[in-house]
Design a protein around this motif. Structure first.
Motif, PDB file in Angstrom:
ATOM      1  N   VAL A  10       0.986  -1.262   0.272  1.00  0.00           N
ATOM      2  CA  VAL A  10       0.056  -0.085   0.039  1.00  0.00           C
ATOM      3  C   VAL A  10       0.905   1.275   0.171  1.00  0.00           C
ATOM      4  O   VAL A  10       0.404   2.358  -0.498  1.00  0.00           O
ATOM      5  N   GLY A  11       1.920   1.006   0.594  1.00  0.00           N
ATOM      6  CA  GLY A  11       2.733   2.146   0.849  1.00  0.00           C
ATOM      7  C   GLY A  11       3.445   2.685  -0.415  1.00  0.00           C
ATOM      8  O   GLY A  11       4.136   3.899  -0.830  1.00  0.00           O
ATOM      9  N   VAL A  12       3.385   2.017  -1.557  1.00  0.00           N
ATOM     10  CA  VAL A  12       3.893   2.422  -2.807  1.00  0.00           C
ATOM     11  C   VAL A  12       3.159   3.425  -3.348  1.00  0.00           C
ATOM     12  O   VAL A  12       3.611   4.144  -4.013  1.00  0.00           O
TER      13      VAL A  12
ATOM     14  N   ASN B  67       7.473  -6.794  -3.943  1.00  0.00           N
ATOM     15  CA  ASN B  67       7.429  -6.220  -2.425  1.00  0.00           C
ATOM     16  C   ASN B  67       7.301  -4.632  -2.297  1.00  0.00           C
ATOM     17  O   ASN B  67       7.593  -4.116  -3.648  1.00  0.00           O
ATOM     18  N   GLY B  68       7.017  -4.228  -1.308  1.00  0.00           N
ATOM     19  CA  GLY B  68       6.547  -2.888  -1.422  1.00  0.00           C
ATOM     20  C   GLY B  68       7.955  -1.652  -1.375  1.00  0.00           C
ATOM     21  O   GLY B  68       7.674  -0.651  -1.653  1.00  0.00           O
ATOM     22  N   GLY B  69       8.986  -2.442  -1.209  1.00  0.00           N
ATOM     23  CA  GLY B  69      10.175  -1.494  -1.495  1.00  0.00           C
ATOM     24  C   GLY B  69      10.756  -1.023  -0.092  1.00  0.00           C
ATOM     25  O   GLY B  69      10.195  -1.254   0.964  1.00  0.00           O
ATOM     26  N   LEU B  70      12.042  -0.467  -0.092  1.00  0.00           N
ATOM     27  CA  LEU B  70      12.528  -0.113   0.981  1.00  0.00           C
ATOM     28  C   LEU B  70      11.934   0.995   1.828  1.00  0.00           C
ATOM     29  O   LEU B  70      11.600   0.674   3.166  1.00  0.00           O
ATOM     30  N   ILE B  71      11.449   1.963   1.223  1.00  0.00           N
ATOM     31  CA  ILE B  71      11.001   3.149   2.146  1.00  0.00           C
ATOM     32  C   ILE B  71       9.543   2.781   2.680  1.00  0.00           C
ATOM     33  O   ILE B  71       9.540   2.967   3.859  1.00  0.00           O
ATOM     34  N   PRO B  72       8.709   2.042   1.758  1.00  0.00           N
ATOM     35  CA  PRO B  72       7.404   1.906   2.695  1.00  0.00           C
ATOM     36  C   PRO B  72       7.695   0.648   3.810  1.00  0.00           C
ATOM     37  O   PRO B  72       6.978   0.863   4.825  1.00  0.00           O
ATOM     38  N   THR B  73       8.472  -0.151   3.599  1.00  0.00           N
ATOM     39  CA  THR B  73       8.874  -1.072   4.625  1.00  0.00           C
ATOM     40  C   THR B  73       9.436  -0.632   5.820  1.00  0.00           C
ATOM     41  O   THR B  73       8.957  -0.618   7.008  1.00  0.00           O
ATOM     42  N   TYR B  74      10.219   0.472   5.525  1.00  0.00           N
ATOM     43  CA  TYR B  74      10.910   1.131   6.779  1.00  0.00           C
ATOM     44  C   TYR B  74       9.853   1.746   7.581  1.00  0.00           C
ATOM     45  O   TYR B  74       9.847   2.034   8.923  1.00  0.00           O
ATOM     46  N   ILE B  75       8.796   2.737   6.590  1.00  0.00           N
ATOM     47  CA  ILE B  75       7.887   3.454   7.214  1.00  0.00           C
ATOM     48  C   ILE B  75       7.001   2.561   8.363  1.00  0.00           C
ATOM     49  O   ILE B  75       6.824   3.066   9.474  1.00  0.00           O
TER      50      ILE B  75
END
Lengths: 285, 294
Positions: free
Chosen positions: A18-20, B124-132
């Motif tokens: 969702v964060g993308v 996967n959502g990637g580095l930044i979203p996972t970190y947040i």
């Protein structure tokens, strides 16, 4: 029984997806994910207007494809050579030695490489000095950096792949060799006409599956070995995302790059699985 | 291969053995060299005298490393992480692999679930979203940031479910007839007959946790929470003088920086060396089991 696992995956794998959305926002951390300003494709435009973006893409493709080729050719050659050895003990010891580095982290291997490749006092350059060659700064010169990455990656991984290929060779029917020998085939011809065809399934299969990793030039390795001097030849997508996102707090553009990479990788990996399934009836589950 | 060897073959054999030995030596050389560095005296190291054997033997670099509190703190974090993480990994693998190994007749939602899990390997959502996310969950600077996000190891689930499928169905049917629930069947039938596979996966997880460094680096803001590899990253790969006290710096000045780094790398590699015999036994069969079936 599925529920605990499902919960973890939903939280830690699907929530970040969702964060993308951040890729399409002018992200300011305090405002929360849904209070942001939506800016459409501005982050992508920004990224593609960056002067070094194509250098990074080129580096990624160059290093990754060299690693894929070397990662196929070297272990297959070694498996064939090792297969010719008749001394069982030698074979076993050699396998144990060559696949040891596979289990160590790039922190340890990187530390070792930094030491042995150092232009001042590193053993490799000391050896080159004996041969009358000037010290080479393997990790600090753009002309050397990508090749150093490929060779050291081979050092870490070839032993393990060799063992996998060797396992495939041992499953070849021995009567094929006997038949070939009766027909007058020597070692070389046996290798060419029996061993290689016997392995071709697994070779092509692993080749196909490695297609999906063309955008993965190896973050662990490069992050631990590069420095600003070699950004021009060694900066890859993953390292750029890290620097932009976590060092410079450019959340939006960094997520945009990450998203593009994920999408392209997803397409590549799915395609290679599809090919593997269609033509080699390979199934993971 | 019983036929007599021709001259050409004999020459090839000798040459081949020679070449393979050379490669093995080249592979091992860096490790032996670094081990020798870690056991040599300062003057010998800086004079470039050390090759494969320690020169003016000393264990001072090791005592320096082993007396540093930060090293042991990091070591402790890694042990804690490996224990907690592996236990959680293996438990979840078992819980997931059992139902997902059933046929569609027995477990109708099977393929939906398999795809939900498999998809996370592809995207996967990637580095930044996972970190947040980790930050928002308040996991920063806790051991849980290192353990929970990777709790479900999909690749291992696939290995395990493929193994469970080879368990004869009659065993399960018999247990069912005797009135065993699925829980009982999993713990008392599937788990005991799957010890080789479980051992493989446990080793995968232990090695994975032992070698992980990146999550430690980004999720731990306080360096005293770093696991061993993240700690090593900051001092071996990018040397950081700030974490050092004055007396430590003074002591280090008498030692060779290269020897100290070498000693730390060796100490961090020793646990892998210790489990290596087991790794060797299980790893290849584990990989073959899961990834390459004709």
């Amino acid at each position: 029984m599925v529920l605990p696992g499902l919960a973890f995956v939903l939280i830690f794998a699907y929530l970040p997806m969702v964060g993308v959305a951040i890729a399409f926002q002018n992200f300011i951390p305090l405002k929360g994910l849904f209070g942001q300003d939506w800016i459409g494709l501005k982050n992508f435009e920004y990224v593609f207007s960056m002067p070094n973006i194509w250098i990074v893409v080129r580096n990624t493709l160059f290093i990754a494809s060299m690693k894929i080729v070397a990662g196929l050719v070297v272990p297959i050659s070694f498996a064939l050579l090792l297969n010719e050895v008749r001394l069982v003990l030698f074979k076993r010891v050699a396998q144990t030695i060559i696949y040891f580095p596979y289990f160590l982290s790039w922190i340890i291997l990187g530390g070792i490489m930094i030491d042995i490749l150092s232009p001042s006092g590193g053993i490799v350059n000391a050896f080159l000095g004996v041969l009358g060659i000037d010290p080479i700064y393997f990790l600090g010169e753009n002309a050397w950096f990508p090749y150093t990455m490929v060779i050291s990656d081979v050092w870490k991984t070839f032993g393990f792949s060799t063992v996998v290929y060797l396992a495939a060779i041992t499953s070849i029917d021995p009567s094929l060799y006997e038949a070939a020998a009766v027909d007058g085939a020597g070692r070389w011809k046996q290798t060419w006409h029996v061993t290689l065809p016997g392995m071709h399934m697994i070779i092509v299969l692993l080749m196909v599956l490695s297609l999906g990793t063309v955008l993965d030039a190896g973050f662990d390795q490069i992050f631990n070995l590069y420095s600003p001097q070699v950004y021009e030849s060694g900066d890859i997508i993953d390292t750029m995302v890290y620097r932009m996102g976590l060092m410079q707090a450019q959340y939006g553009p960094s997520t945009a790059v990450g998203l593009l990479k994920s999408v392209v990788s997803f397409i590549l990996i799915s395609t290679s699985y599809l090919i593997a399934y269609r033509f080699f009836s390979y199934r993971l589950f | 291969m019983l036929a007599r060897q021709t001259r050409g073959q004999k020459i090839f054999n000798v040459f081949n053995l020679f070449f393979l030995t050379l490669v093995c030596v080249l592979c091992l050389f860096p490790f032996i060299h670094v081990a020798a560095l870690s056991l040599s005296e300062n003057s010998a190291v800086s004079g470039g005298l050390v090759k494969l054997w320690p020169v003016r033997f000393t264990t001072e670099p090791y005592s320096y490393v082993l007396e540093r509190k930060a090293f042991w703190t990091a070591f402790g974090v890694t042990i804690q992480r490996a224990a907690l993480g592996t236990a959680l990994n293996v438990l979840l693998v078992l819980l997931l692999a059992y139902p997902l190994s059933k046929t569609r007749e027995k477990f109708r939602m099977r393929s939906t679930y398999v795809w939900i899990f498999f998809f996370t390997m592809l995207f996967n959502g990637g580095l930044i979203p996972t970190y947040i996310l980790i930050k928002e969950l308040g996991l920063l600077d806790t051991i849980w940031a290192l353990v929970l996000p990777g709790a479900v190891t999909v690749f291992n689930v696939i290995l395990m479910l493929n193994f469970f499928r080879q368990v004869p169905e009659e065993l399960e049917d018999a247990a069912n007839i005797d009135g065993a629930s699925h829980w009982r069947t999993l713990w008392q039938i599937y788990v005991p007959v799957s010890t080789p596979a479980i051992a493989t996966i446990t080793l995968f997880c232990v090695v994975g946790h032992w070698n992980a460094w990146f999550d430690g680096l980004i999720y731990m803001r306080d360096a005293s929470n770093y696991p061993l590899q993240s700690y090593l990253q900051t001092i071996v790969v990018s040397f950081d003088f700030q974490t050092m006290t004055a007396t430590e710096a003074e002591r280090l000045a008498k030692l060779n920086d290269r020897s100290v780094k070498a000693a730390q790398m060796i100490v961090a590699a020793i646990p892998i060396l210790l489990v290596y015999p087991f790794l060797q036994k299980y790893f290849v069969s584990g990989i073959r089991l899961g990834s390459v079936k004709g």
